[in-house]
Design a protein around this motif. Structure first.
Motif, mmCIF file in Angstrom:
data_model
loop_
_atom_site.group_PDB
_atom_site.id
_atom_site.type_symbol
_atom_site.label_atom_id
_atom_site.label_comp_id
_atom_site.label_asym_id
_atom_site.label_seq_id
_atom_site.Cartn_x
_atom_site.Cartn_y
_atom_site.Cartn_z
ATOM 1 N N ALA A 491 16.215 -29.598 -45.155
ATOM 2 C CA ALA A 491 17.291 -30.150 -44.324
ATOM 3 C C ALA A 491 17.472 -29.377 -43.026
ATOM 4 C CB ALA A 491 18.602 -30.157 -45.110
ATOM 5 N N GLU A 492 17.015 -28.122 -42.983
ATOM 6 C CA GLU A 492 17.168 -27.324 -41.774
ATOM 7 C C GLU A 492 16.080 -27.619 -40.748
ATOM 8 O OE1 GLU A 492 17.164 -23.309 -43.146
ATOM 9 O OE2 GLU A 492 19.273 -23.331 -43.738
ATOM 10 N N ASP A 493 14.955 -28.167 -41.190
ATOM 11 C CA ASP A 493 13.852 -28.432 -40.279
ATOM 12 C C ASP A 493 14.182 -29.605 -39.356
ATOM 13 O OD1 ASP A 493 12.544 -26.397 -41.562
ATOM 14 O OD2 ASP A 493 11.307 -27.706 -42.807
ATOM 15 N N PHE A 494 13.552 -29.628 -38.198
ATOM 16 C CA PHE A 494 13.859 -30.669 -37.218
ATOM 17 C C PHE A 494 12.654 -30.898 -36.311
ATOM 18 C CE2 PHE A 494 15.242 -26.613 -35.427
ATOM 19 C CZ PHE A 494 14.634 -26.603 -34.174
ATOM 20 N N LYS A 495 12.782 -31.899 -35.459
ATOM 21 C CA LYS A 495 11.751 -32.181 -34.465
ATOM 22 C C LYS A 495 12.288 -31.922 -33.059
ATOM 23 C CE LYS A 495 8.979 -35.635 -36.917
ATOM 24 N NZ LYS A 495 8.459 -37.022 -36.904
ATOM 25 N N LEU A 496 11.422 -31.376 -32.216
ATOM 26 C CA LEU A 496 11.727 -31.264 -30.798
ATOM 27 C C LEU A 496 11.670 -32.651 -30.161
ATOM 28 C CD1 LEU A 496 9.531 -28.134 -29.976
ATOM 29 C CD2 LEU A 496 12.010 -28.168 -30.316
ATOM 30 N N SER A 497 12.143 -32.756 -28.949
ATOM 31 C CA SER A 497 12.109 -34.048 -28.260
ATOM 32 C C SER A 497 10.685 -34.526 -28.018
ATOM 33 C CB SER A 497 12.860 -33.938 -26.921
ATOM 34 O OG SER A 497 12.263 -32.952 -26.087
ATOM 35 N N THR A 498 9.729 -33.613 -28.096
ATOM 36 C CA THR A 498 8.324 -33.975 -27.939
ATOM 37 C C THR A 498 7.726 -34.568 -29.211
ATOM 38 O OG1 THR A 498 7.670 -31.743 -28.598
ATOM 39 C CG2 THR A 498 7.988 -32.143 -26.244
ATOM 40 N N ARG A 529 15.459 -31.438 -28.365
ATOM 41 C CA ARG A 529 15.313 -30.724 -27.104
ATOM 42 C C ARG A 529 13.847 -30.346 -26.931
ATOM 43 N NH1 ARG A 529 20.445 -29.435 -25.271
ATOM 44 N NH2 ARG A 529 22.089 -29.545 -26.865
ATOM 45 N N PRO A 530 13.434 -29.971 -25.731
ATOM 46 C CA PRO A 530 12.002 -29.736 -25.513
ATOM 47 C C PRO A 530 11.498 -28.394 -26.026
ATOM 48 C CG PRO A 530 13.224 -29.448 -23.463
ATOM 49 C CD PRO A 530 14.191 -29.991 -24.460
ATOM 50 N N ASP A 578 1.718 -14.439 -30.786
ATOM 51 C CA ASP A 578 0.749 -15.186 -31.582
ATOM 52 C C ASP A 578 1.210 -16.614 -31.847
ATOM 53 O OD1 ASP A 578 -0.916 -12.900 -31.815
ATOM 54 O OD2 ASP A 578 0.360 -12.135 -33.439
ATOM 55 N N ALA A 579 2.198 -17.069 -31.100
ATOM 56 C CA ALA A 579 2.708 -18.426 -31.326
ATOM 57 C C ALA A 579 1.678 -19.452 -30.873
ATOM 58 C CB ALA A 579 4.017 -18.626 -30.565
ATOM 59 N N SER A 580 1.336 -20.338 -31.766
ATOM 60 C CA SER A 580 0.343 -21.366 -31.452
ATOM 61 C C SER A 580 1.055 -22.702 -31.263
ATOM 62 C CB SER A 580 -0.686 -21.472 -32.576
ATOM 63 O OG SER A 580 -0.048 -21.683 -33.817
ATOM 64 N N GLY A 581 1.464 -22.993 -30.048
ATOM 65 C CA GLY A 581 2.096 -24.265 -29.765
ATOM 66 C C GLY A 581 3.613 -24.180 -29.756
ATOM 67 N N SER A 582 4.228 -25.281 -29.342
ATOM 68 C CA SER A 582 5.674 -25.323 -29.141
ATOM 69 C C SER A 582 6.461 -25.269 -30.449
ATOM 70 C CB SER A 582 6.054 -26.597 -28.381
ATOM 71 O OG SER A 582 5.661 -27.753 -29.107
ATOM 72 N N SER A 583 5.807 -25.518 -31.579
ATOM 73 C CA SER A 583 6.526 -25.489 -32.860
ATOM 74 C C SER A 583 6.876 -24.081 -33.285
ATOM 75 C CB SER A 583 5.684 -26.150 -33.955
ATOM 76 O OG SER A 583 4.520 -25.387 -34.225
ATOM 77 N N LYS A 584 6.276 -23.071 -32.639
ATOM 78 C CA LYS A 584 6.540 -21.678 -33.015
ATOM 79 C C LYS A 584 6.994 -20.817 -31.834
ATOM 80 C CE LYS A 584 3.297 -21.756 -36.889
ATOM 81 N NZ LYS A 584 2.079 -21.160 -37.503
ATOM 82 N N ARG A 585 6.844 -21.319 -30.626
ATOM 83 C CA ARG A 585 7.218 -20.520 -29.461
ATOM 84 C C ARG A 585 8.713 -20.618 -29.199
ATOM 85 N NH1 ARG A 585 8.140 -20.147 -24.041
ATOM 86 N NH2 ARG A 585 7.045 -18.421 -22.990
ATOM 87 N N VAL A 586 9.366 -19.466 -29.113
ATOM 88 C CA VAL A 586 10.804 -19.406 -28.853
ATOM 89 C C VAL A 586 11.020 -19.240 -27.355
ATOM 90 C CG1 VAL A 586 12.958 -18.201 -29.328
ATOM 91 C CG2 VAL A 586 11.204 -18.375 -31.112
ATOM 92 N N ASP A 587 11.762 -20.170 -26.762
ATOM 93 C CA ASP A 587 11.920 -20.180 -25.310
ATOM 94 C C ASP A 587 13.139 -19.400 -24.830
ATOM 95 O OD1 ASP A 587 11.062 -21.612 -22.678
ATOM 96 O OD2 ASP A 587 13.248 -21.910 -22.803
ATOM 97 N N ASP A 627 21.512 -25.687 -20.844
ATOM 98 C CA ASP A 627 21.701 -26.182 -19.471
ATOM 99 C C ASP A 627 21.816 -25.058 -18.441
ATOM 100 O OD1 ASP A 627 24.339 -25.196 -19.494
ATOM 101 O OD2 ASP A 627 25.240 -27.145 -19.916
ATOM 102 N N GLY A 628 21.771 -23.799 -18.908
ATOM 103 C CA GLY A 628 21.760 -22.666 -17.996
ATOM 104 C C GLY A 628 23.130 -22.135 -17.632
#
Length: 637
Positions: A491-498, A529-530, A578-587, A627-628
């Motif tokens: 239930a905690e997992d989700f999808k980015l806007s991509t 969100r992206p 070592d993040a491979s892709g947006s599913s693991k990279r923290v922005d 939003d900054g």
């Protein structure tokens, strides 16, 4: 020996031995303190994408009633201490098996005389103490359910609505609080007009009270006959789930659930039955780990429980350390924060370490997984103090399974590993998205939620398996009999806007592990969100030390200091290396100066964080982080 029905090689193989050697080398352990562990036979097969992974080793007979082991203990070792707690003079007040049984019979009779039942159970508002212990066993002996409620709902929460909801679900015939003065505000807000108030001392203005001591004056007449009518299906207690966006549910816990689960534990840890366990424990009895698992281990195996009146906080932990200098446990339990604090103390206090390691054989981490960094640090101090590594037990359990389902008893010893099914436990792994949901079946599984048939129906599948919402994956896909790794809450997992799927549990674990000792917990953001973000609950005492600022400096100033922000910028770089892709990279990352709120269900009294409740309450802060407009947001380079 393990085996699998789909042709996989059995356990005890050269690979198993290599895994054990590899892990010992990783932790630097020269040897591990020897204990006898059960090693159940496991059967695993897959049909139409659904895995069935069951313990083939049969579950041995278990008592009909949870209190049967109290009766047996009073006969076999009447003078042995069952439970103890420090008194006002600092000395331990001890109650023997014989004394507890005598008191339990009197209390049980008193509760029967008051007409208590499943429809009008006993509600306990206060925490772990000798009176709570006796009342709980007295109710169970008489076949009357009781419900231990989190003291935080009465003492910490400023809004009584949640406590009032629990009382409304229960319709109790009696409510107990040890000290009426401390609980007066809560009792006045929720006390039903037709319920009896039971106190040890203190007063609640406007409410007459029966003293606990009066229950002990009751002469047993019919209670022993009533006890013989209690069976495996009799409700022992109601335990409430923590709740998130929905209100907490009352989990039915039967005598058979408790006794079967304790037999599972005994077959998993046979040494419990050969040396009576000694526990020093604070874990709250309104949670399944403290009240069912730990109290049960003591009672089921003729052991002794020392009640620790502290919590793993900087203010209280000195009490725990004082107790551990005096009481040497055979098994020790704590939550991750408690283990980290204890490890720090063991590194510098030789007297404490000598007593603590003198006979302890097994460590358990409750409530959440211990980070690999904390795990290795604890292992290192054990080896330095006693020349041996103490096994840190991993596993998976929950309130609805009373609580234990799986344990890591084989050669694999690492953070995130939850092991194989205990004897009597059947596991079904069902694809949900790109994960496998764990579902459990066995005599230790609840029949459902009290007075909530619709919620009960939703919680079980067509085969009668309890649907946990927890995701598991195989440690080795080619050898399922080696067991499972925890893969987060579905239930905690989700999808980015991509459209990219984010697995929250493993990412959260990495943040806590890599951020030690400055991270208490983290909430992962990014739904629709992206990019992924983090809201971090810091360990303020460690951040304050890192900042070099004084004790009177505000939390916001500490978290805004250059050394603290510098550490978290570095943490972001390390997370993303070592993040491979947006599913693991923290922005982006935001440090939260306001601690999690019990009133708003953001935190349980064990210290675990409710992700959904945090995200719901702090939605505006999440928006500002993206939003900054939140200036304190740290953005990845």
């Amino acid at each position: 020996m393990t085996r699998s029905t789909n042709g996989f090689d059995g356990g005890g193989s050269e690979l198993d031995r290599e895994l054990g050697r590899e892990l010992d080398q990783q932790t630097g352990a020269a040897k591990r303190r020897e204990i006898e562990l059960g090693n159940p036979e496991i059967g695993a097969y897959q049909v139409d994408g659904i895995w069935r992974v069951d313990a083939i080793t049969p579950l041995q007979d278990f008592p009909l009633r949870f209190t049967d082991r109290l009766v047996e203990g009073a006969r076999r070792h009447p003078e042995r201490t069952l439970v103890a707690r420090r008194g006002a003079d600092g000395e331990w007040i001890r109650l023997s098996y014989a004394e507890v049984l005598q008191r339990v019979r009197r209390i049980g009779q008193a509760l029967l005389d008051r007409g208590l039942s499943a429809e009008r159970p006993l509600a306990i508002l206060s925490g772990n103490d000798l009176e709570h212990f006796q009342l709980a066993l007295g109710a169970m002996y008489a076949g009357i359910p009781y419900a231990p409620l989190s003291p935080a709902y009465s003492l910490v929460a400023t809004d009584p609505a949640k406590l009032a909801d629990l009382i409304a679900q229960l319709t109790p015939g009696a409510i107990f609080a040890c000290n009426g003065t401390a609980f007066a505000r809560a009792i006045q807000a929720v006390m039903p007009a037709d319920a009896e108030l039971i106190l040890c001392d203190g007063e609640v203005p406007g409410h007459a009270a029966t003293r606990f001591s009066a229950l002990l004056e009751t002469v047993p007449t019919t209670v022993d006959a009533r006890n013989l009518d209690v069976g495996p299906a009799t409700i022992a207690k109601f335990l409430f789930t923590s709740g998130s966006t929905k209100k907490p549910k009352a989990v039915i816990t039967t005598h058979g659930m408790l006794t079967s689960n304790q037999q599972m534990l005994l077959q998993t840890f046979p040494f419990f039955g050969k040396e009576p366990p000694v526990l020093l424990d604070w874990l709250p009895w309104n949670h399944t780990f403290g009240g069912s698992h730990n109290v049960g281990i003591v009672l089921y195996n003729g052991g002794t429980l020392y009640i620790d009146d502290a919590r793993p906080t900087p203010r209280d932990f000195g009490v725990t350390l004082r107790n551990l200098r005096e009481i040497a446990p055979t098994v020790y339990f704590n939550i991750p924060a408690g283990w980290e604090m204890l490890t720090e103390a063991l590194e510098t206090d030789a007297e404490l370490a000598a007593n603590f390691f003198s006979r302890v054989k097994l460590f358990f981490c409750a409530g959440a997984g211990l980070s690999q960094a904390a795990w290795e640090r604890l292992d290192k101090v054990a080896i330095a103090c006693c020349g041996e590594s103490i096994r840190i037990m991993t596993g998976l359990g929950m309130t609805e399974t009373s609580p234990s389902c799986t344990f890591g008893t084989g050669p694999i010893v690492r953070a995130g590993y939850v092991g194989v099914p205990a004897p009597g436990c059947k596991v079904k792994l069902v694809p949900v998205g790109d994960k496998l949901e764990a579902r459990f079946h066995g005599p230790h599984v609840t029949p459902g939620y009290w007075r909530a048939p619709h919620l009960t129906a939703e919680a079980f599948d067509e085969d009668g398996y309890y649907c946990t919402g927890d995701a598991l994956r195989f440690f080795d896909d080619s050898r399922p009999e080696l067991g499972f790794m925890f893969d987060g809450r579905i239930a905690e997992d989700f999808k980015l806007s991509t459209g990219t799927f984010v697995s929250v549990g493993p990412l959260r674990a990495r943040v806590v592990s890599m951020g030690a000792p400055y991270v208490q917990d983290a909430v992962v953001t990014g739904l629709n969100r992206p990019v992924i973000g983090l809201m971090v609950f810091p360990r303020l005492e460690h951040c304050r030390e890192l900042s070099g600022l004084g004790a009177d400096t505000s939390a916001a100033e500490v978290l805004a200091s250059a050394p603290v922000r510098g550490f978290f910028r570095k943490l972001l770089r390390e997370l993303n290396r070592d993040a491979s892709g947006s599913s693991k990279r923290v922005d982006r990352l935001l440090l939260l100066a306001e601690p999690p709120s019990i009133d708003h269900r953001e935190q349980t009294d064990k210290g675990s964080i409710n992700q959904a409740a945090v995200l719901q309450r702090r939605a505006a802060l999440v928006e500002a982080m993206y939003d900054g407009s939140e200036e304190q947001t740290i953005v990845a380079e």
